[in-house]
Design a protein around this motif. Structure first.
Motif, mmCIF file in Angstrom:
data_model
loop_
_atom_site.group_PDB
_atom_site.id
_atom_site.type_symbol
_atom_site.label_atom_id
_atom_site.label_comp_id
_atom_site.label_asym_id
_atom_site.label_seq_id
_atom_site.Cartn_x
_atom_site.Cartn_y
_atom_site.Cartn_z
ATOM 1 N N ARG A 203 -59.669 -131.517 12.169
ATOM 2 C CA ARG A 203 -58.758 -132.649 12.406
ATOM 3 C C ARG A 203 -58.874 -133.129 13.857
ATOM 4 N N ARG B 132 -55.319 -138.382 10.371
ATOM 5 C CA ARG B 132 -53.884 -138.609 10.122
ATOM 6 C C ARG B 132 -53.460 -137.989 8.792
ATOM 7 N N ALA C 42 -53.274 -134.381 9.195
ATOM 8 C CA ALA C 42 -52.078 -134.005 9.960
ATOM 9 C C ALA C 42 -50.859 -133.982 9.043
ATOM 10 N N ARG D 288 -57.467 -127.304 11.356
ATOM 11 C CA ARG D 288 -57.052 -127.872 12.651
ATOM 12 C C ARG D 288 -58.242 -128.329 13.519
#
Ligand code: HEM
Length: 668
Positions: free
Chosen positions: A89, A104, A107, A86
């Motif tokens: 990202r 993306r 995700a 996380r």
């Protein structure tokens, strides 16, 4: 057996920290504090590495659970991979071209990982030694409070699915019952019950259930109620001796003997008379019972290893005991067969012989074509199923009453009013409603057995979790009965929780599978009525005559388990005769019911009516007034209508006639 071996092997290899080594039996047994409140402070160093793999060793789970549950750690399993990536990202998302495209992709992956993680059942890993040697339902309760209504408990390669949710219990026991067998239980009990009703599965179970259930018909149960009174009366001789000597008596042992005497007569018309003497058959029955319990908690099925059975003294003794019990049963079967041949009675739906009203007689007279071995398996199953369970219910009810003298007083007030010195007949059960509720509530607090065992024969799904075929499942009745989500103040004894006394007797249907004292679905107990009546007769007769107080010089009452919950070292109680001189005669009279001279001391010599006579007495007893028994009492009758609505004070208990019973100090 392989499973047991695998478990043991793993236990030797792994040196995991232990789960709450302090005596949890005592902590829950005393019911002063929830296990969570006892948890120790966290040890961060132990938790962190394990968390990386998404699993936390049992000991770490047991520490400072309050804080960790509050932090949401257990309610959102999440995905470790998603959590780790996380920050990356989020950093990449700030980079306009390549970074955003990678972010993306991450995700998308994160969503996928989260979806996969959500399908994985929460899992507690541990060492089998953490569970063995303590009542297994105690750590299971603690883990339930952490992991929730379904989780996997794993010891090395072996794992069990622990179910603590009423909807899931209903699915296993009722809606998807076809997908489950008795699994481990059948393996453990095979040596003693063979293909008797409890361990049997499939077609054998269907055939045996169809044959045995009709034997417990209405007239039979009514006739047994008379016999329960006879046996309870017989046992008062022993109690009176303890009253006279002033010594305390182990009431767990006493109830075990009372229940053995009753079930022996009920199932195969055999009078163990274990309340007054010991003999080799009684000893053999207990040896076999203890062995069944030993096998249900032993980590290795060593008795299955070729040759070991004859080398281990315990196993040799068990084999000898089994031979004695089997001989006895074979003798009783032969005797009953002769009786059936001799008698010239037509078999009917409610067949009940005056000479021998037992289940065995019904089965033989019904012309049921079965082998002697199957018959013996059925008899043995009922002997075991109906003995320890009822004894345990009586033991824990009396223990609970010792801690709630106001409820004991309320029972006495009810019994004085309904029965006086006579034994109950079937019709009296409608009037002994408060006493019944006390038993219902004691069975909630101490369910017998505390865990139901099943094995999945096919895959099954519980919300998002798939339980694959071959999985062993434990439905923790203990957890269901004490779930804070299902019960108000679940640790507290509150007989009024089941609603107004004139409402239905609580069972799995009325309580939506949150309450399973007799199981549920198609494998529900066949002896539920029998057992409730038995407990009610014994409790009401004993409470009328005696006062019981815990012997505080003995060790505190703790729990240990086999098939049912036992005390760790007995339920030692001082017994006193009640002074009945100022107690008014009962408001409800039954001229036909057997009267026992409880108050005048001639109890032990009172003639014992035959079971059938008692059944007749029961069926001709005065019709029940219906509704709350307290409506019928002198106090209720004397109270003006307005006062009746506000509650009537009896024996220190405030009885709210409109909305159930609340036990408390006078005048509440
Ligand atoms: C208070 C006493 C009793 C309690 C708490 C009790 C409890 C239970 C429970 C919970 C089950 C379901 C087990 C499962 O689903 O795995 C059961 C099954 C059974 N009980 Fe009872 N029981 C009691 C008394 C009796 C008596 C007196 C008898 C016999 C006369 C009896 C015979 C059986 C049998 C044969 C089964 C198996 C039914 C089947 O699988 O089809 N029980 N009992």
């Amino acid at each position: 057996m392989q499973q047991h071996r695998a478990l043991a092997g793993h236990a030797q290899q792994q040196q995991r920290p232990t789960l709450q080594p302090r005596c949890p039996a005592r902590s829950i047994g005393t019911q002063r504090m929830s296990p969570i409140a006892r948890a120790e402070p966290p040890k961060q160093a132990q938790q962190e590495p394990a968390k990386l793999f998404g699993m936390i060793p049992l000991q770490a789970k047991g520490q400072n659970l309050d804080a960790r549950i509050e932090s949401g750690e257990f309610t959102d399993a999440g995905s470790t991979k998603e959590k780790i990536t996380r920050p990356l990202r989020q950093a990449l998302a700030k980079e306009p071209i390549v970074g955003r495209s990678i972010a993306r992709t991450l995700a998308d992956l994160g969503r996928q990982w989260r979806a996969e993680a959500a399908k994985r059942m929460p899992e507690a890993r541990g060492d089998i030694r953490e569970i063995v040697g303590q009542p297994v339902f105690v750590p299971l309760y603690k883990l339930f409070l952490v992991y929730g209504k379904i989780f996997r408990l794993s010891f090395g390669p072996k794992s069990f699915v622990i179910i603590s949710d009423p909807a899931y219990a209903r699915q296993i026991l009722l809606t998807n019952a076809d997908k489950y067998s008795k699994g481990l239980l059948s393996e453990i009990l095979d040596f003693v019950m063979g293909t008797g009703l409890i361990p049997a599965d499939g077609e054998v179970w269907k055939a045996r259930r169809r044959a045995v259930v009709p034997a417990l018909h209405r007239k039979y149960v009514a006739s047994m109620v008379g016999m329960f009174g006879d046996c309870t009366q017989h046992g008062t001789g022993t109690l009176d001796r303890y009253v006279a000597s002033g010594a305390s008596l182990d009431m767990e042992n006493y109830f075990s003997r009372l229940a053995l005497d009753i079930i022996g007569k009920a199932v195969f018309n055999y009078d163990f008379d274990s309340l007054t003497h010991d003999d080799p058959v009684i000893q053999a029955v207990y040896t076999v019972l203890r062995e069944a319990e030993h096998r249900s908690t032993a980590p290795i099925a060593y008795w299955n290893i070729p040759g070991v059975a004859m080398l281990v003294p315990r196993q040799r003794r068990c084999a000898e005991a089994l031979a004695i019990v089997n001989d006895c049963l074979d003798g009783l079967i032969d005797k009953c067969k002769k009786l059936v041949e001799e008698e010239d009675v037509e078999f009917s739906e409610e067949f009940l012989s005056d000479r021998d009203p037992s289940i065995l007689h019904f089965l033989l007279a019904s012309g049921d074509e079965i082998s002697s071995k199957q018959l013996r398996d059925d008899l043995m199953t009922m002997l075991i199923a109906g003995h320890e369970t009822t004894a345990a219910v009586l033991t824990w009810t009396l223990y609970t009453l010792a801690q709630h003298p106001e409820a004991a007083d309320a029972i006495r007030a009810e019994v004085d009013e309904v029965l006086g010195d006579r034994a109950p007949g079937v019709e009296d059960f409608k009037r002994l409603r408060f006493t019944t509720r006390v038993i219902n509530e004691a069975m909630r607090l101490y369910p017998q057995p505390p865990v139901l065992i099943r094995r999945a024969l096919q895959d099954d799904k519980f919300d998002q979790y798939v339980v694959p075929a071959g999985s062993d499942l434990f439905i923790s009745v203990w957890n269901l009965h004490r779930s804070p989500a299902l019960w108000d103040e679940p640790e507290k004894f509150k007989p009024e929780r089941f609603g107004p006394l004139d409402g239905p007797i609580p069972n799995e249907v009325t309580e939506n599978f949150s309450y399973l004292p007799f199981g549920g679905g198609r494998r529900k107990c066949i002896g539920d009525q029998f057992a409730l009546f038995e407990a009610l007769v014994a409790l009401s007769m004993l409470m009328r005559r005696y006062e019981f107080t815990l012997d505080t010089s003995k060790p505190p009452v703790g729990m240990t388990t086999g098939a049912t919950i036992h005390t760790t070292s007995g339920l030692h109680m001082h017994i006193k005769r009640r002074d009945l001189s100022s107690v008014p005669p009962p408001a409800v009279r039954s001229a036909e019911a057997p009267a026992y001279a409880f108050a005048c001391g001639a109890a032990s010599s009172a003639p014992a009516p035959s079971p059938v006579a008692a059944a007749a007495a029961a069926s001709t007893a005065a019709p029940a007034a219906g509704g709350c028994p307290f409506h019928m009492g002198a106090a209720a009758a004397a109270a003006p209508p307005a006062a009746a609505g506000a509650g009537v004070v009896m024996g220190g208990a405030a009885v709210g006639l409109g909305g159930g019973v609340s036990i408390g100090p006078s005048g509440l």
